[in-house]
Scaffold this active site. Structure first.
Site, mmCIF file in Angstrom:
data_model
loop_
_atom_site.group_PDB
_atom_site.id
_atom_site.type_symbol
_atom_site.label_atom_id
_atom_site.label_comp_id
_atom_site.label_asym_id
_atom_site.label_seq_id
_atom_site.Cartn_x
_atom_site.Cartn_y
_atom_site.Cartn_z
ATOM 1 N N HIS A 160 0.843 -1.209 0.000
ATOM 2 C CA HIS A 160 0.000 0.000 0.000
ATOM 3 C C HIS A 160 0.872 1.251 0.000
ATOM 4 O O HIS A 160 1.066 1.903 1.026
ATOM 5 C CB HIS A 160 -0.954 -0.023 1.198
ATOM 6 N N ASP A 201 -5.975 5.213 -0.759
ATOM 7 C CA ASP A 201 -5.198 4.550 0.306
ATOM 8 C C ASP A 201 -4.232 5.512 1.004
ATOM 9 O O ASP A 201 -3.200 5.078 1.538
ATOM 10 C CB ASP A 201 -4.413 3.361 -0.264
#
Length: 424
Positions: A160, A201
């Site tokens: 991420h 994210d």
């Protein structure tokens, strides 16, 4: 002459002096052997590390060579790379045939080949190419500042991270182009899709919602265990927009900004996989009689589109997709190791002692990815060849790998049983 035995030649006193000397001699020999073995192991490790360095350097040279070859093409002599990625005031006839810009529109685009500053330029180009900068009077300098701030607010997690942000946004751009979404959606919808993908994210800590809730982290407490990460991503996104230098929505009136804000939040919250079944079921109920004039239908489709893009790595070619599996497993293992240390529950699919690459991917592709993309395919048949077929091929490849792994494990078990029988 009488021959004396060896034992008679050595007095008891001599034995007491000799034994420690012999003992030390044996110890020295053992130590020498151990040192020799350790040196051999160390030399082997140095050799292996040296090979890794050589491989890394070879990869760097290959990428450098690729860039030089691209720049050697006539199109790159005609138009500099910086110009290609920042659209000029007047349309250039060279732009449509640029290999890089054409590749950027495809699901096969390989983000591993590009540096962060190049990915930022590509994101900037997407906003220009879709007409968002022109239609919404976005200040080009503000767009640059906003994207830089976005980059700085993604952490260096194995998975991420900013490269993942870029891949999700590039896949969204690809779907907008491939499915001709600008003919069906308003430009506001397209702006929301792209912006939600960029922000989806932000500031991800590398530990998922399950960990946040079980560990009772600050985020879980703040958001009452309801999609803590996704709520945090939204909050960070709009903290960035609150800075005048990064507010690409500064030309919007309050009501229009409210619409953009609500639409972006809705899409980012939809990326919580805990809601996957709920969102997909809702879309399945609408897809056979889909109505582009129904706002609820449009919102549901946008939620499914960002979900597709968020987990779309397996749509890409194997050499692009597979490194992402390694990155994801690395992040999973970091979390499960911490959960074990803290005495928290550990999901089997995140446990390094239980999961393999094939077992991690087969179920996810078969029961999550393919059903969702096949449902979207009912509205957009053109994605079958470009997206659904690669998913089916990826599923088949991982199933073959699992069969090989299973066969090797059976062989090892058989060999161990045979060896055990021989020992008896």
């Amino acid at each position: 002459m009488q021959i004396l035995s060896f034992s008679l030649l050595i007095s008891p006193l001599s034995f007491s002096h000799l034994c420690p000397s012999v003992h030390r001699a044996f110890k020295i020999n053992e130590l020498k052997t151990e040192v020799t073995n350790r040196l051999a192991m160390l030399e082997k490790r140095v050799e292996l590390e040296g090979m890794k360095v050589v491989e890394i350097e070879k990869c760097r040279n290959d990428i450098k060579k690729l860039r030089e070859e691209m720049l050697a093409q006539p199109i790159f002599h005609t138009v500099p790379l910086s110009t290609l990625l920042s659209p000029p005031c007047t349309p250039s006839p060279c732009l449509p045939c640029c290999p890089l810009l054409e590749a950027l529109r495809l699901p096969t685009f390989d983000a591993w080949q590009w540096e962060p500053n190049e990915m930022l330029s590509c994101l900037e180009h997407m906003y220009h190419d879709l007409g968002l900068v022109k239609d919404f009077s976005i200040n080009p300098i503000t767009l640059k500042r906003w994207l830089l701030c976005i980059h700085d607010n993604y952490r260096n997690n194995p998975f991420h991270n900013f490269r993942h942000c870029f891949c999700v946004t590039q896949m969204m751009y690809s779907m907008i182009c491939l499915c001709s979404l600008q003919e069906k959606f308003t430009q506001v919808d397209v702006l929301i899709l792209m912006t939600a993908a960029v922000c989806h994210d932000l500031d991800h800590p590398g530990f998922n919602n399950t960990y946040q809730i079980n560990a009772r982290t600050e985020l879980a407490v703040r958001y009452n265990d309801i999609s803590p990460l996704e709520n945090h991503h939204c909050a960070v996104a709009f903290q960035i927009f609150s800075q005048p230098d990064c507010n690409i929505f500064s030309s919007f009136d309050p009501e229009a900004f409210k619409q953009i804000r609500q639409g972006t939040i809705t899409l980012i919250l939809a990326t919580d996989m805990a809601r996957h079944g709920e969102i997909l079921d809702s879309f399945k109920q609408k897809v056979d009689n889909f109505d582009y004039t129904d706002e609820e239908h449009i919102t549901c489709l946008k939620m499914v589109l960002i979900k597709c893009c968020d987990i779309s790595n397996e749509v890409r070619p194997m050499e692009v997709a597979e490194p992402w599996v390694d990155c994801l497993l690395e992040e999973y293992f970091m979390q499960s190791d911490r959960e074990k240390t803290e005495g928290l529950p550990v999901a089997p699919f995140m446990d390094r002692e239980k999961v393999t690459k094939p077992t991690a991917q087969i179920g996810f592709i078969k029961f999550v990815l393919i059903p969702m993309f096949e449902t979207v395919m009912k509205l957009f048949p053109q994605i079958e060849e470009a997206m659904v077929q690669p998913l089916r091929e990826s599923r088949d490849r991982y199933e073959e790998l699992k069969q090989i792994d299973d066969a090797m494990n059976e062989k090892k078990k058989s060999e161990n049983l045979t060896m055990g029988g021989k020992k008896k």
